[in-house]
Structure formats: C-alpha cells, structure tokens
Scaffold this motif. Structure first.
Motif, PDB file in Angstrom:
ATOM      1  N   HIS A 151      -1.099  -2.100  11.641  1.00  0.00           N
ATOM      2  CA  HIS A 151      -0.194  -2.520  10.580  1.00  0.00           C
ATOM      3  C   HIS A 151      -0.606  -3.866   9.991  1.00  0.00           C
ATOM      4  CE1 HIS A 151       2.979   0.187  12.642  1.00  0.00           C
ATOM      5  NE2 HIS A 151       2.136   0.881  11.913  1.00  0.00           N
ATOM      6  N   LYS A 152      -1.072  -4.775  10.832  1.00  0.00           N
ATOM      7  CA  LYS A 152      -1.551  -6.061  10.315  1.00  0.00           C
ATOM      8  C   LYS A 152      -2.809  -5.858   9.468  1.00  0.00           C
ATOM      9  CE  LYS A 152       0.352  -9.579  13.203  1.00  0.00           C
ATOM     10  NZ  LYS A 152       1.026 -10.406  12.220  1.00  0.00           N
ATOM     11  N   ALA A 153      -3.680  -4.956   9.905  1.00  0.00           N
ATOM     12  CA  ALA A 153      -4.902  -4.674   9.149  1.00  0.00           C
ATOM     13  C   ALA A 153      -4.565  -4.069   7.791  1.00  0.00           C
ATOM     14  CB  ALA A 153      -5.807  -3.738   9.938  1.00  0.00           C
ATOM     15  N   GLN A 154      -3.558  -3.187   7.759  1.00  0.00           N
ATOM     16  CA  GLN A 154      -3.159  -2.590   6.493  1.00  0.00           C
ATOM     17  C   GLN A 154      -2.623  -3.651   5.542  1.00  0.00           C
ATOM     18  OE1 GLN A 154      -0.149   0.426   6.804  1.00  0.00           O
ATOM     19  NE2 GLN A 154      -0.319   0.992   4.663  1.00  0.00           N
ATOM     20  N   GLU A 155      -1.826  -4.563   6.070  1.00  0.00           N
ATOM     21  CA  GLU A 155      -1.297  -5.640   5.238  1.00  0.00           C
ATOM     22  C   GLU A 155      -2.432  -6.524   4.717  1.00  0.00           C
ATOM     23  OE1 GLU A 155       1.827  -9.379   5.376  1.00  0.00           O
ATOM     24  OE2 GLU A 155       1.285  -8.371   7.236  1.00  0.00           O
ATOM     25  N   PHE A 156      -3.371  -6.862   5.587  1.00  0.00           N
ATOM     26  CA  PHE A 156      -4.490  -7.708   5.199  1.00  0.00           C
ATOM     27  C   PHE A 156      -5.352  -7.015   4.139  1.00  0.00           C
ATOM     28  CE2 PHE A 156      -8.830  -9.377   5.883  1.00  0.00           C
ATOM     29  CZ  PHE A 156      -8.585 -10.700   5.575  1.00  0.00           C
ATOM     30  N   LYS A 157      -5.616  -5.730   4.324  1.00  0.00           N
ATOM     31  CA  LYS A 157      -6.408  -4.969   3.358  1.00  0.00           C
ATOM     32  C   LYS A 157      -5.704  -4.943   2.000  1.00  0.00           C
ATOM     33  CE  LYS A 157      -8.285  -0.412   2.481  1.00  0.00           C
ATOM     34  NZ  LYS A 157      -8.209   0.982   2.851  1.00  0.00           N
ATOM     35  N   GLY A 158      -4.380  -4.813   2.034  1.00  0.00           N
ATOM     36  CA  GLY A 158      -3.611  -4.831   0.792  1.00  0.00           C
ATOM     37  C   GLY A 158      -3.713  -6.165   0.077  1.00  0.00           C
ATOM     38  N   ARG A 159      -3.647  -7.251   0.844  1.00  0.00           N
ATOM     39  CA  ARG A 159      -3.784  -8.579   0.237  1.00  0.00           C
ATOM     40  C   ARG A 159      -5.144  -8.743  -0.437  1.00  0.00           C
ATOM     41  NH1 ARG A 159       0.004 -12.472   1.824  1.00  0.00           N
ATOM     42  NH2 ARG A 159       1.290 -11.775   3.560  1.00  0.00           N
ATOM     43  N   ILE A 160      -6.198  -8.311   0.256  1.00  0.00           N
ATOM     44  CA  ILE A 160      -7.550  -8.425  -0.297  1.00  0.00           C
ATOM     45  C   ILE A 160      -7.685  -7.586  -1.565  1.00  0.00           C
ATOM     46  CG2 ILE A 160      -9.995  -7.951   0.148  1.00  0.00           C
ATOM     47  CD1 ILE A 160      -8.831 -10.365   1.670  1.00  0.00           C
ATOM     48  N   THR A 161      -7.192  -6.350  -1.522  1.00  0.00           N
ATOM     49  CA  THR A 161      -7.289  -5.467  -2.679  1.00  0.00           C
ATOM     50  C   THR A 161      -6.519  -6.036  -3.861  1.00  0.00           C
ATOM     51  OG1 THR A 161      -7.409  -3.581  -1.180  1.00  0.00           O
ATOM     52  CG2 THR A 161      -6.944  -3.095  -3.472  1.00  0.00           C
ATOM     53  N   GLU A 162      -5.348  -6.577  -3.584  1.00  0.00           N
ATOM     54  CA  GLU A 162      -4.541  -7.164  -4.655  1.00  0.00           C
ATOM     55  C   GLU A 162      -5.264  -8.353  -5.284  1.00  0.00           C
ATOM     56  OE1 GLU A 162       0.051  -8.640  -5.377  1.00  0.00           O
ATOM     57  OE2 GLU A 162      -0.712  -8.462  -3.334  1.00  0.00           O
ATOM     58  N   ARG A 163      -5.861  -9.190  -4.476  1.00  0.00           N
ATOM     59  CA  ARG A 163      -6.596 -10.355  -5.009  1.00  0.00           C
ATOM     60  C   ARG A 163      -7.804  -9.927  -5.824  1.00  0.00           C
ATOM     61  NH1 ARG A 163      -5.920 -15.072  -0.827  1.00  0.00           N
ATOM     62  NH2 ARG A 163      -3.703 -15.386  -1.191  1.00  0.00           N
TER      63      ARG A 163
ATOM     64  N   GLY B 249       2.452  -2.321   4.914  1.00  0.00           N
ATOM     65  CA  GLY B 249       2.126  -2.928   6.205  1.00  0.00           C
ATOM     66  C   GLY B 249       3.224  -3.859   6.698  1.00  0.00           C
ATOM     67  N   SER B 250       3.805  -4.604   5.777  1.00  0.00           N
ATOM     68  CA  SER B 250       4.893  -5.520   6.148  1.00  0.00           C
ATOM     69  C   SER B 250       6.125  -4.758   6.617  1.00  0.00           C
ATOM     70  CB  SER B 250       5.290  -6.397   4.957  1.00  0.00           C
ATOM     71  OG  SER B 250       4.234  -7.238   4.611  1.00  0.00           O
ATOM     72  N   LEU B 251       6.455  -3.675   5.922  1.00  0.00           N
ATOM     73  CA  LEU B 251       7.615  -2.880   6.322  1.00  0.00           C
ATOM     74  C   LEU B 251       7.409  -2.218   7.679  1.00  0.00           C
ATOM     75  CD1 LEU B 251       8.632  -1.201   2.962  1.00  0.00           C
ATOM     76  CD2 LEU B 251       9.865  -2.956   4.214  1.00  0.00           C
ATOM     77  N   LYS B 252       6.209  -1.754   7.927  1.00  0.00           N
ATOM     78  CA  LYS B 252       5.921  -1.146   9.221  1.00  0.00           C
ATOM     79  C   LYS B 252       6.040  -2.176  10.346  1.00  0.00           C
ATOM     80  CE  LYS B 252       2.999   2.561   7.516  1.00  0.00           C
ATOM     81  NZ  LYS B 252       1.633   3.113   7.463  1.00  0.00           N
TER      82      LYS B 252
END
Length: 57
Positions: A9-21, A42-45
C-alpha cells in the motif's frame, strides 16, 4: 495487517505520487489523474489497515 500488505500500500501511494508529479511536469492530465487515483487509493488502503488493527486490539 501483515507487513507485506503495508509495504504494497505504501508502494502504491509512492508510485501515485511519482506519476502525478511526472504528469504535472509534462502537463499530461491523464498521468496526473492516474497518479492522484493511485495516491488516494494507497492512502485509503493504509487507513483501512489502521482501522482493522485498531479493532483487533
């Protein structure tokens, strides 16, 4: 929750942050949306995992 789920879940959140940037940098709205979705998911999970752990105690 298990350590493996927490890491996923942390990896999913981190990947989302990178993709968004990357989307913001390249002005690609599709990437921005995908990144935001991944980050929020990821944050909700993670929040769900914390709630489950709180009820187990």
């Amino acid at each position: 929750m298990s350590v493996v789920q927490t890491i996923k879940h942390k990896a999913q959140e981190f990947k989302g942050r990178i993709t968004e940037r990357i989307g913001r940098t390249t002005r690609n709205r599709r990437l921005q949306r995908e990144g935001r979705t991944g980050r929020v998911s990821g944050s909700l999970k993670q929040a769900g995992d914390k709630a489950k752990d709180a009820f187990r105690r």
